[in-house]
Design a protein around this motif. Structure first.
Motif, PDB file in Angstrom:
ATOM      1  N   TYR A 311      65.802  98.123  29.489  1.00  0.00           N
ATOM      2  CA  TYR A 311      64.393  98.002  29.857  1.00  0.00           C
ATOM      3  C   TYR A 311      63.785  99.353  30.239  1.00  0.00           C
ATOM      4  CZ  TYR A 311      64.900  92.913  29.801  1.00  0.00           C
ATOM      5  OH  TYR A 311      65.113  91.616  29.422  1.00  0.00           O
ATOM      6  N   SER A 312      64.618 100.382  30.239  1.00  0.00           N
ATOM      7  CA  SER A 312      64.098 101.723  30.473  1.00  0.00           C
ATOM      8  C   SER A 312      63.672 102.278  29.123  1.00  0.00           C
ATOM      9  CB  SER A 312      65.183 102.604  31.092  1.00  0.00           C
ATOM     10  OG  SER A 312      64.740 103.939  31.161  1.00  0.00           O
ATOM     11  N   ARG A 313      62.556 101.745  28.635  1.00  0.00           N
ATOM     12  CA  ARG A 313      62.058 102.195  27.339  1.00  0.00           C
ATOM     13  C   ARG A 313      60.536 102.288  27.386  1.00  0.00           C
ATOM     14  NH1 ARG A 313      64.034  96.542  25.279  1.00  0.00           N
ATOM     15  NH2 ARG A 313      62.116  95.379  25.019  1.00  0.00           N
ATOM     16  N   ALA A 314      60.040 103.134  26.486  1.00  0.00           N
ATOM     17  CA  ALA A 314      58.619 103.481  26.533  1.00  0.00           C
ATOM     18  C   ALA A 314      57.707 102.262  26.619  1.00  0.00           C
ATOM     19  CB  ALA A 314      58.260 104.324  25.309  1.00  0.00           C
ATOM     20  N   ALA A 315      58.043 101.264  25.812  1.00  0.00           N
ATOM     21  CA  ALA A 315      57.151 100.105  25.731  1.00  0.00           C
ATOM     22  C   ALA A 315      57.077  99.336  27.048  1.00  0.00           C
ATOM     23  CB  ALA A 315      57.615  99.173  24.611  1.00  0.00           C
ATOM     24  N   LEU A 316      58.088  99.486  27.909  1.00  0.00           N
ATOM     25  CA  LEU A 316      58.120  98.692  29.135  1.00  0.00           C
ATOM     26  C   LEU A 316      57.920  99.520  30.392  1.00  0.00           C
ATOM     27  CD1 LEU A 316      61.122  96.266  28.411  1.00  0.00           C
ATOM     28  CD2 LEU A 316      58.680  95.810  28.182  1.00  0.00           C
ATOM     29  N   ASN A 317      57.924 100.841  30.236  1.00  0.00           N
ATOM     30  CA  ASN A 317      57.887 101.681  31.429  1.00  0.00           C
ATOM     31  C   ASN A 317      56.697 101.393  32.329  1.00  0.00           C
ATOM     32  OD1 ASN A 317      60.248 102.829  30.678  1.00  0.00           O
ATOM     33  ND2 ASN A 317      59.374 104.751  29.948  1.00  0.00           N
ATOM     34  N   ALA A 318      55.550 101.115  31.710  1.00  0.00           N
ATOM     35  CA  ALA A 318      54.353 100.897  32.519  1.00  0.00           C
ATOM     36  C   ALA A 318      54.424  99.579  33.284  1.00  0.00           C
ATOM     37  CB  ALA A 318      53.114 100.922  31.623  1.00  0.00           C
ATOM     38  N   VAL A 319      55.016  98.562  32.659  1.00  0.00           N
ATOM     39  CA  VAL A 319      54.998  97.246  33.306  1.00  0.00           C
ATOM     40  C   VAL A 319      56.241  96.989  34.147  1.00  0.00           C
ATOM     41  CG1 VAL A 319      53.439  96.188  31.659  1.00  0.00           C
ATOM     42  CG2 VAL A 319      55.890  96.140  31.213  1.00  0.00           C
ATOM     43  N   LEU A 320      57.331  97.689  33.837  1.00  0.00           N
ATOM     44  CA  LEU A 320      58.545  97.526  34.639  1.00  0.00           C
ATOM     45  C   LEU A 320      58.998  98.900  35.139  1.00  0.00           C
ATOM     46  CD1 LEU A 320      60.565  94.989  32.419  1.00  0.00           C
ATOM     47  CD2 LEU A 320      59.518  94.503  34.627  1.00  0.00           C
ATOM     48  N   PRO A 321      58.188  99.515  35.986  1.00  0.00           N
ATOM     49  CA  PRO A 321      58.512 100.880  36.429  1.00  0.00           C
ATOM     50  C   PRO A 321      59.853 100.939  37.148  1.00  0.00           C
ATOM     51  CG  PRO A 321      56.701  99.955  37.722  1.00  0.00           C
ATOM     52  CD  PRO A 321      56.952  99.001  36.607  1.00  0.00           C
ATOM     53  N   GLU A 322      60.276  99.817  37.729  1.00  0.00           N
ATOM     54  CA  GLU A 322      61.533  99.829  38.479  1.00  0.00           C
ATOM     55  C   GLU A 322      62.739 100.072  37.589  1.00  0.00           C
ATOM     56  OE1 GLU A 322      59.464  97.320  38.004  1.00  0.00           O
ATOM     57  OE2 GLU A 322      60.415  95.347  38.102  1.00  0.00           O
ATOM     58  N   TYR A 323      62.539  99.909  36.265  1.00  0.00           N
ATOM     59  CA  TYR A 323      63.671 100.128  35.365  1.00  0.00           C
ATOM     60  C   TYR A 323      63.694 101.525  34.763  1.00  0.00           C
ATOM     61  CZ  TYR A 323      65.189  95.303  35.615  1.00  0.00           C
ATOM     62  OH  TYR A 323      65.679  94.107  36.058  1.00  0.00           O
ATOM     63  N   VAL A 324      62.688 102.320  35.015  1.00  0.00           N
ATOM     64  CA  VAL A 324      62.639 103.658  34.418  1.00  0.00           C
ATOM     65  C   VAL A 324      63.848 104.462  34.897  1.00  0.00           C
ATOM     66  CG1 VAL A 324      61.336 105.802  34.215  1.00  0.00           C
ATOM     67  CG2 VAL A 324      60.125 103.609  34.240  1.00  0.00           C
ATOM     68  N   GLY A 325      64.628 104.930  33.947  1.00  0.00           N
ATOM     69  CA  GLY A 325      65.789 105.760  34.275  1.00  0.00           C
ATOM     70  C   GLY A 325      66.957 104.994  34.844  1.00  0.00           C
ATOM     71  N   LYS A 326      66.826 103.683  34.946  1.00  0.00           N
ATOM     72  CA  LYS A 326      67.891 102.894  35.544  1.00  0.00           C
ATOM     73  C   LYS A 326      69.073 102.737  34.594  1.00  0.00           C
ATOM     74  CE  LYS A 326      68.470  98.874  38.382  1.00  0.00           C
ATOM     75  NZ  LYS A 326      68.249  97.459  38.534  1.00  0.00           N
ATOM     76  N   LYS A 327      70.236 102.483  35.154  1.00  0.00           N
ATOM     77  CA  LYS A 327      71.442 102.254  34.365  1.00  0.00           C
ATOM     78  C   LYS A 327      71.878 100.807  34.559  1.00  0.00           C
ATOM     79  CE  LYS A 327      72.216 106.777  33.584  1.00  0.00           C
ATOM     80  NZ  LYS A 327      72.264 107.384  32.265  1.00  0.00           N
ATOM     81  N   TYR A 328      72.676 100.328  33.638  1.00  0.00           N
ATOM     82  CA  TYR A 328      73.281  99.015  33.860  1.00  0.00           C
ATOM     83  C   TYR A 328      74.785  99.145  33.666  1.00  0.00           C
ATOM     84  CZ  TYR A 328      74.150  98.056  28.885  1.00  0.00           C
ATOM     85  OH  TYR A 328      74.622  98.081  27.600  1.00  0.00           O
ATOM     86  N   ALA A 329      75.515  98.299  34.332  1.00  0.00           N
ATOM     87  CA  ALA A 329      76.974  98.345  34.265  1.00  0.00           C
ATOM     88  C   ALA A 329      77.443  97.645  33.005  1.00  0.00           C
ATOM     89  CB  ALA A 329      77.576  97.682  35.494  1.00  0.00           C
ATOM     90  N   TYR A 330      78.309  98.300  32.264  1.00  0.00           N
ATOM     91  CA  TYR A 330      78.858  97.745  31.023  1.00  0.00           C
ATOM     92  C   TYR A 330      80.077  96.900  31.388  1.00  0.00           C
ATOM     93  CZ  TYR A 330      80.225  97.716  26.067  1.00  0.00           C
ATOM     94  OH  TYR A 330      80.543  97.350  24.776  1.00  0.00           O
ATOM     95  N   LYS A 331      79.815  95.637  31.673  1.00  0.00           N
ATOM     96  CA  LYS A 331      80.868  94.717  32.109  1.00  0.00           C
ATOM     97  C   LYS A 331      80.487  93.320  31.638  1.00  0.00           C
ATOM     98  CE  LYS A 331      78.694  93.401  36.392  1.00  0.00           C
ATOM     99  NZ  LYS A 331      78.692  93.235  37.813  1.00  0.00           N
ATOM    100  N   PRO A 332      81.415  92.384  31.686  1.00  0.00           N
ATOM    101  CA  PRO A 332      81.040  91.040  31.213  1.00  0.00           C
ATOM    102  C   PRO A 332      80.124  90.318  32.195  1.00  0.00           C
ATOM    103  CG  PRO A 332      83.357  91.105  31.904  1.00  0.00           C
ATOM    104  CD  PRO A 332      82.847  92.499  31.998  1.00  0.00           C
ATOM    105  N   TYR A 333      79.057  89.762  31.659  1.00  0.00           N
ATOM    106  CA  TYR A 333      78.178  88.891  32.441  1.00  0.00           C
ATOM    107  C   TYR A 333      78.313  87.504  31.833  1.00  0.00           C
ATOM    108  CZ  TYR A 333      75.973  93.332  33.775  1.00  0.00           C
ATOM    109  OH  TYR A 333      75.732  94.597  34.230  1.00  0.00           O
ATOM    110  N   ASN A 334      78.409  86.504  32.644  1.00  0.00           N
ATOM    111  CA  ASN A 334      78.565  85.157  32.078  1.00  0.00           C
ATOM    112  C   ASN A 334      77.205  84.575  31.718  1.00  0.00           C
ATOM    113  OD1 ASN A 334      81.358  85.138  32.171  1.00  0.00           O
ATOM    114  ND2 ASN A 334      81.357  84.506  34.318  1.00  0.00           N
ATOM    115  N   SER A 335      76.583  85.227  30.756  1.00  0.00           N
ATOM    116  CA  SER A 335      75.195  84.868  30.447  1.00  0.00           C
ATOM    117  C   SER A 335      75.047  83.456  29.913  1.00  0.00           C
ATOM    118  CB  SER A 335      74.644  85.853  29.412  1.00  0.00           C
ATOM    119  OG  SER A 335      74.573  87.131  29.973  1.00  0.00           O
TER     120      SER A 335
END
Lengths: 1058, 549
Positions: A311-335
């Protein structure tokens, strides 16, 4: 109307022709072995036509010749003869007959007959197997309980469409839906696909109208499987008849003057099985972690890597500023596991019955709220039923039923998917293979500003399943009334005339609502979509028939029925499709910019249809000394969908039933063979086509194109369907033989049926080479034969004062063959290059699809230069969905007031094309693909194009992705052998003595569960697919295009009567 | 007696009850066939033709590298069922409605209706032969009377089509009693239709030039008569509208590239290279043909893992000889290589898409933005199918001059072709309302420079074959949006000779010389047996096996 009056008069002329001579009047009272009066027992003077029946107090009066022999019979009791020695005959006791021998079943036209008299197989399912269950669909509950009734459902959601096939499919393109008769009247049990997308793509998303029946209000169901059983119903009964007797329509007399029963059930509804997802590897390809669709990425580490948040991408930066530059953990999520919820099924039923001297009255109300495991899926039903009888005079009895069903069904879109999204919208399409490193439930799913879908793909090309579940919804609501009025007039003893009028009418609205902001389905859906369809169905049935019963001599009894039946069937619908939503969230056509009157696929939303049929029928049953029965039947039918020369048809039937245990003295009181019956029957029937196939019309299309200046272009042409004025009905004939018996002190019961059915002159929607100018026509060609064995075996293991343990096994197997087709094959269900086919010499319904090229010499499969399977340009037979056999085992164990019941179902064989297995394997997301992915591999036992053994290595992900999953259909065929614990229940009834001093008549509590466990051993181990959910309904079988998991339900019910 | 009365009563009842059934046989959902009218048939033919062209042009475009052929081998590149739709449109719409209309239209004196449908039918017949070889014709369209029409000899079908064009020309010569209600090509202009019919004749004759010695004179006669499509006003195009739904009336390339989150089409690397890098100057049409969503793909994907996944070919060695384009052209012309069978990477927001010509998308003015961005103007899909453009005529005349010795100077013809293509393409942006900023409008100098480069190389070329290669390359570039001509030209001339080979050339098999018969035909009609290879040549192709890749 005038013509019906004529008919009535005609019948009357025929029937009123008796004279009554001077005689003595005798009276008596008929009692059972406990001294309880038997009402309705027949009392006949032997050798004459005189007779009567007992009243509610068991009393009869009859004028007879002095010294005449009276024959007293009552269903369920042994026959007794009494000589009319004096006017006062006093009490006459009847003894209870052999249970198996005297079992009473409901047959055609609602006539109750002793089972021994029938020359054909009838399966019955009692109310105790249907009520207080966690499922509101009678179809689901019937599964396994009647040998020869095969039920499949489109998915595990609440309210999913059900498909019922009795015996086997015997028509290639005609309907295979059995005829539903509720309280003697025709009931529409089909599913509407009013958007013109019958079956395949959108078909999962509509409910069957069978759902409008309330399982809690069913007294019993008889399934008439063969043609012999159903000839009186004519062509509509060719696929078998499901005769439902409702409690309210059964004219049941309560034990006391008034009885009220209240029950409440509560069940949990959960996903029955999900794949075992890998916790070893994450999303990506070639062992590189990425935001791929697939799960062929890097192995997970103990301390997870972290990557740029999607979600740290140009198209979303304005609406989801909290994700700008954020990282996510590469691990299993039980989605996927966490996507589903626990649903709840609540059912409340109130029943009431009452009776007076000459009247009975029954009423039932049920409310069911079935909340699915899929978010936003529910089924709610309100069923109200009422029925009663009144004996107006000694001769005239009136009865009627009134049923109202309001059914409300809602589900997120679950169209078909071939492994990646879905052209027709599906919440499952992108859900089931969610890469393990994607946190579906943890990340936002909608754009906080636009409310549109957002997901991990950089191009936002995948619609978030959570968004779909919330914003792409199918709704279906119906209001239905069905009921009947019956009048029976007893002209004289043994001769009665009955008229029944039945009405089954409903209006149904269906809506597809998609908010703007989605990303799948193209321009049609993504700007917001709203399609509404309102349909009205009406079936009017008139039925007039006369029944005459007489003793021809002391040895012969005759029972005849003649009558006429007309069925008028109307359906019409209108609909609107709108796109381009103005304001998010509101579904009103005025909130949309563009409006249209055709469905997404171009079919008319506005449609009407009228079909009528008329039949004259007669049946005669001759009984000889309680041991030999001969039944003859015939029907002359007219059907409105064919041209005059082809629309009428005559079809006869004959059946014989013989009971050695009644005929042969030595067997009469045997403890080894308590009852034995041998039966045989031959009958014919027909299948008439759907309307409007005989005459040409102009295929006009308005608004076909709008040019740059806004001019609307309309077109007209000769339809691509070539009508055939010479089309004739399909002709069915069936020979059926069977043995029924009970042995060893009635511990062992046997019911064996063998049948051979042939359906010739199949009405085929024959595809044409478009070079002919047409792509389809309808012809009579081809024959389908079906042979089958249906076996029911019961054994009472223990039977004593406290314990009772019964085992019941039902087995059936069918073999079909297609012959006399003029073409190589006909694909009659599915897509043109992947579907069910009819091929000479093969079973009906074999699966054809793309196949791997075989080497001419070795016959081995061929790979291309990359080591991937080489696809043959022609489609081939790649599977056979017909199972080898089906087996059901039911165990009922009771101890005092406790009862424990289990039902196991086993299906051997039958192939399934599985889109789910294909997608999960191709995307490497389950434990099945947990092997060391760094090691290249190759297809074994294969050859290269030059015929030499294959040794072309590929990475595992290339091989799975490009060559197994989405490449060639043949690789997606799996053997669907299946073992299932379908039902288990434990119930406890309070002992009667405990209730003596309370107002309660009975109190019971039941714990039960459905679909508690299943295993399909020939699927890859970790897929856990339930092969019973399939995409194709109608005559199609053996396809599953990501239809989602099935449902498991368990809970408790309590019932109190007072 | 009483039984007789009863029987009679029942019979009367039954018969009166079923009498009303006659009224239930007519389909209440459609008008009766007698209400058909020639305008409706004509529209059916026009729209059916549009759909036929769309499929056929796509297939040719994939093979001639305008777009990307997905798939590793030529053999498996197209399944037989992928031709079902175009075949069905040809026979059940174009042919059937044309034939159904002839009677009533002749009676009513609707000569324009007749001429239009015959012209479109002839073009369709010619294209079916070009694609499949022998096709059912004389036994076709008979419905239930003949459900297995046999194949007719392809050359005979061609001759029949040419005769049909002559009939159409005769029809157009007579003023109609009533003009068509809708003519989506020439607005009912009979003169232009006559020119189009003659030009289609020229095209058909040129196709047969290799195998028919008499073609030369007929071609020369048509050139001399000079009633051919050679002005922009005469261009034979199908014109789309802007309506997105109910019904979707936009150019299909616009519909697939400009809706949805990512682009739907993938451009051929070879085409982009030809426009961008092959000559010493960038083709001035490139900004009209192609729209780049990013001006620098590498910069847009700073993370190597992302880049590796989004543009995997950047990390692979070129399997091609030096000088053959591979992967990406320049910094941002991102498509796919010919015959790349990998799964689609998530590059829908980065890859190059159809521009303003001919799909009425966006003009590339270095916006470097997602083509669906609100600030990027586009033509809303009101594009054209360039079925026959005035430039094509010039190139064809040049080919005729080179190969058959017909009149005309090759250099002059090629220059004229290029200039006509420029004029059409450059004017198109304005025609569909897409502004071209001054800075990006190709100047006269630029255009002249381009013409000079081509004519100089023509002059420099020493052999007729080398000259033909230049002619066909320019034809190829001008024909963007039309895959039918490029596919035919490539099989007839083998030019342009530097087409990018299949990515895995050693395993790809030979170039498709004719397609499999559609599944619906091969499977349902025992008189048509499926081909075992796709290297079967059509009747006018006497070129050697494997002469093109």
């Amino acid at each position: 109307m005038r013509k019906r009056l004529f008919l009535v008069l005609g019948m009357l002329c025929f029937l009123i022709s008796q004279s009554i001579a001077q005689n003595i009047e005798v009276t008596g009272k008929v009692l059972d072995d406990k001294g309880t009066p038997i009402s309705g027992a027949s009392v006949n003077e032997s050798g004459s036509r005189r007779g009567t029946s007992t009243d509610a107090n068991g009393v009869f009066k009859l004028s007879v010749k002095p010294g005449a022999k009276l024959i007293i019979t009552s269903v369920g009791y042994d026959r007794r003869e009494v000589v009319a020695t004096s006017p006062q005959l006093g009490d006459i006791g009847l003894t209870l007959g052999n249970q198996a021998l005297n079992e009473v079943v409901v047959t055609a036209l609602g006539v109750k007959r002793e089972k021994k008299a029938l020359g054909y197989a009838v399966s019955t399912v009692d109310k105790k197997d249907l009520e207080l269950r966690p499922d509101g669909d009678v179809g689901h509950l019937l599964q396994g309980k009647a040998p020869g009734v095969n039920i499949s459902q489109s998915s595990g959601i609440s309210g999913a469409q059900t498909n019922i096939v009795v015996r086997a499919v015997s028509t290639i393109t005609g309907s295979s839906t059995p005829l539903f008769i509720v309280d003697g009247m025709v009931f529409d049990g089909g599913a509407n696909n009013p958007n013109g997308n019958s079956g395949f793509d959108y078909g999962n998303q509509t409910s069957s109208r069978f759902l409008d029946l309330d399982p809690n209000n069913i007294e019993s169901i008889s399934v008439l499987k063969g043609l012999s059983a159903s000839v009186l119903y004519g062509e509509n009964a060719r696929n078998g008849v499901i005769l439902v007797t409702t409690k309210t329509g059964s004219n049941r007399r309560p034990n006391k003057k008034m009885e009220v029963t209240v029950s409440q059930s509560l069940f949990v509804n959960k996903v029955a099985g999900l794949p075992d997802y890998t916790d070893k590897y994450g999303g990506g390809f070639d062992l590189a972690p990425s935001l791929a669709f697939s799960n062929w990425g890097a192995a997970f580490k103990a301390t997870p890597d972290s990557f740029n948040h999607p979600y740290s991408r140009a198209a979303l930066n304005a609406v989801l500023p909290e994700y700008v530059g954020k990282k996510y953990a590469y691990k299993p999520y039980n989605s996927v596991e966490n996507f589903f919820r626990t649903g709840l099924v609540k059912t409340t039923n109130v029943g009431m019955s009452a009776s007076g001297n000459n009247t009975t009255f029954n009423m039932s109300y049920t409310y069911m709220d079935d909340k699915g495991f899929l978010p936003n899926n529910y089924l709610r039903k309100n069923n109200f039923s009422m029925g009663g009888t009144a004996k107006l005079t000694n001769k005239l009895t009136m009865s009627g039923t009134f049923n109202y069903a309001a059914t409300d069904f809602k589900t997120p879109q679950i169209g078909t998917s071939s492994g990646s999204s879905s052209g027709t919208g599906s919440v499952y399409g992108d859900l089931m293979y969610t890469p393990r490193s994607i946190d579906l439930m943890g990340w936002p799913y909608k754009n906080p500003v636009t409310q549109g879908s957002i997901y991990y793909r950089a191009d936002n090309g995948m619609q978030n399943p959570r968004w779909t579940a919330e914003n792409a919804i199918n709704e279906q609501a119906s209001h239905r009334f069905f009921g009947n009025i019956n009048a029976t007039y007893e002209i004289m003893k043994g001769l009665s005339i009955a008229y029944k009028f039945g009405l089954d009418t409903y209006d149904e609205t269906q809506a597809l609502k998609i908010n703007k902001g989605g990303t799948s389905g193209g321009a049609t859906y993504i700007n917001g979509f709203y399609r509404t369809i309102a349909g009205t169905s009406r079936i009017l049935t008139h039925n007039l028939f006369a029944t005459y019963e007489t003793s021809l001599s002391s040895s012969f009894n005759l029972r005849t029925t003649v009558g006429a039946m007309s069925i008028d069937n109307y359906y019409s619908q209108a609909g609107t499709r709108s796109s381009n939503q103005l304001v998010f969230g509101l579904f009103d056509h005025s909130n949309f910019v563009t409006h249209d009157i055709v469905s997404e696929n171009g079919s008319d939303l506005d449609y009407k249809r009228a079909v009528k049929s008329f039949g004259l029928f007669g049946e005669a049953s001759l009984e000889y000394k309680n041991s030999l029965y001969l039944n003859l039947g015939a029907r002359q039918s007219w059907f409105s969908t064919l041209e005059k020369d082809n629309r009428k048809l005559f079809y006869p039937s004959v059946s014989v039933s013989f009971l050695p245990t009644s005929a042969i003295e030595a067997l009469k009181n045997s403890d080894v063979i308590n009852m034995l019956k041998i039966r045989a029957g031959y009958a014919t029937s027909a299948n008439f086509p759907s309307p409007y196939q005989t005459r040409p019309y102009l295929q006009s299309k308005t608004n076909a194109f709008v040019d740059a200046s806004g001019n609307v272009i309309n077109t007209g042409g000769i339809p691509n369907f070539s009508p055939n004025p010479n089309i004739r009905p399909e002709l069915l004939s069936e020979l059926e033989v069977g043995i029924e018996g009970s042995f060893i002190n009635r511990r062992l019961t046997l019911d064996l049926t063998l049948f051979n059915r042939s359906t010739k002159d199949q009405i085929l929607n024959k595809s044409l080479d478009p070079s002919t100018g047409y792509d389809q026509t309808v012809v009579n060609a081809g024959t389908v034969t079906n042979k089958g064995i249906e076996l029911g075996l019961g054994y009472t293991v223990v039977r004593n004062r406290n314990w009772n343990w019964q085992l019941q096994g039902n087995f059936n197997t069918y073999r079909s063959r297609v012959k006399d087709l003029t073409e190589d094959y006909i694909i009659y269900a599915g897509y043109s290059n992947l579907g069910n086919a009819a091929i000479n010499g093969k079973p009906l319904g074999v699966i054809m699809g793309s196949a791997i090229t075989r080497d001419d010499k070795s016959g081995k499969r061929v790979v291309d230069g990359n080591g991937y399977w080489l696809t043959d340009p022609d489609i081939k037979v790649i599977g056979d969905p017909n199972p080898d056999y089906k087996l059901t085992g039911i165990s009922t164990l009771s101890y005092k007031q406790f009862s424990f019941r289990m039902q196991w179902d086993f299906t051997k064989g039958g192939d399934l094309y599985s889109g789910t297995a294909s997608a999960l394997l191709a995307r490497g997301v389950t434990k099945d693909t947990e092997f060391d992915r760094a090691v290249p591999t190759y297809w074994k036992d294969a050859v290269k194009q030059d015929g030499t053994p294959n040794d072309i290595m590929q990475s595992a992900n290339n091989l799975y992705f490009s060559s197994l999953g989405f490449y060639v259909n043949e690789m997606n065929i799996f053997d669907a052998t299946l073992l299932r614990l379908r039902e288990a229940s434990l119930s406890y009834a309070l002992p009667a003595q405990m209730l003596d001093k309370t107002p309660f008549g009975a109190v019971s509590i039941t714990f039960s569960g459905q679909n508690l466990w299943y295993n399909a051993p020939n699927f890859p181990k970790h897929i856990h697919l339930d092969p019973e959910t399939s995409s194709l309904l109608g005559n199609g079988r053996g396809f599953e295009f990501i239809t989602g998991p099935s449902s498991r339900r368990y809970g408790a019910s309590i019932r109190v009567s007072f | 007696m009483k039984y007789f009365i009863i029987g009679a009563l029942i019979a009367i009842t039954a018969s009166s009850c079923v009498k009303e059934y006659d009224g239930l046989l007519e389909n209440p959902n459609y008008p009766s066939l007698s209400s058909a009218d020639p305008d409706l048939y004509l529209n059916d033919v026009q729209l059916g033709f549009k759909d036929f062209y769309s499929d056929a042009s796509d297939q040719g475009a994939l093979l001639t590298r305008q777009e990307t052929l997905f798939g590793i081998t030529y053999y498996n590149a197209f399944t037989p069922s992928s031709f079902d739709n175009e075949w069905s449109k040809a026979y059940t719409a174009v042919f059937k409605s044309t034939d159904a209309m002839i009677g009533p239209a002749t009676e009513a004196g609707l000569t324009t209706h007749l001429g239009i449908t015959k012209t479109l039918k002839a073009y369709t017949m010619i294209t079916l032969v070009d694609y499949f070889g022998n096709i059912p014709y004389s036994e076709a369209l008979k419905g239930a009377e003949n459900t297995t029409p046999a194949l007719d000899d392809a050359a005979t079908v061609y001759a029949t089509a040419i005769a049909l064009l002559d009939e159409a020309i005769t029809d157009f010569a007579t003023a109609p009693k009533k003009a068509p209600a809708n003519d989506l090509f020439y607005a009912g202009n009979r003169t232009k239709w006559t020119t189009a019919a003659k030009t289609i004749k020229l095209k058909a004759l040129m196709s047969t030039r290799l195998v028919d010695a008499t073609a030369k004179d007929k071609i020369a006669a048509l050139i001399t008569e000079n009633d051919l499509i050679d002005t922009e006003a005469e261009d034979f195009t199908f014109k789309f509208g802007t309506r997105a739904v109910s019904p979707d009336s936009r150019h299909p390339k616009f519909a697939s590239d400009y809706t949805g989150a990512g682009a739907g089409n993938t451009m051929g690397t070879y085409l982009m290279w030809s426009l961008y890098a092959e000559k010493s100057m960038i083709d001035p049409r490139i900004r009209f043909y192609l729209y780049r969503q990013s001006l620098d793909i590498v910069a847009a994907l700073p993370n190597v893992v992302d880049r590796q996944f989004t543009v995997p070919c950047l990390f692979r060695n070129s399997p091609y000889a030096a000088g053959v384009p591979h992967c990406m052209v320049g910094k941002a012309y991102l498509g796919r290589d010919h015959g790349n069978g990998e799964g689609s990477p998530p590059d829908g927001l980065l890859r190059t898409v159809f521009g303003v010509y001919p799909a009425a998308g966006a003009f590339d003015a270095d916006q470097g933005k997602n083509r669906a961005d609100a600030t990027v103007a586009n033509g809303r899909g009101a594009g054209i199918f360039p079925i026959w453009m005035s430039s094509f005529t010039e190139f064809l005349k040049a080919e005729a001059a080179l190969t058959l010795g017909t009149t005309g100077n090759v250099n002059t013809l090629v220059e004229s072709g290029i200039r006509k293509s420029f004029a059409k393409v450059f004017g198109f942006a304005t025609a569909v309302g897409v502004p071209v900023p001054e800075a990006f409008a190709p100047s006269q100098d630029t255009q002249d420079d381009y013409v000079d480069i081509v004519t100089n190389s023509l002059t420099a070329a020493t052999t007729a074959d080398a000259k033909l290669n230049i002619v066909m390359k320019e034809y190829y570039l001008a024909a963007f949006g039309n895959g039918i001509e490029t596919f035919n030209n490539y099989r007839r001339t083998g030019k342009p000779s530097n087409m990018q080979p299949m990515l895995d050339a050693s395993n790809a098999g030979s170039f498709i010389r004719s397609f499999f018969y559609p599944a619906a035909v091969a499977n349902l009609n025992p008189n048509v047996s499926q081909k075992t290879t796709t290297t079967v040549k059509v009747f006018w192709d006497n070129n050697p096996d494997n002469f093109i890749n």
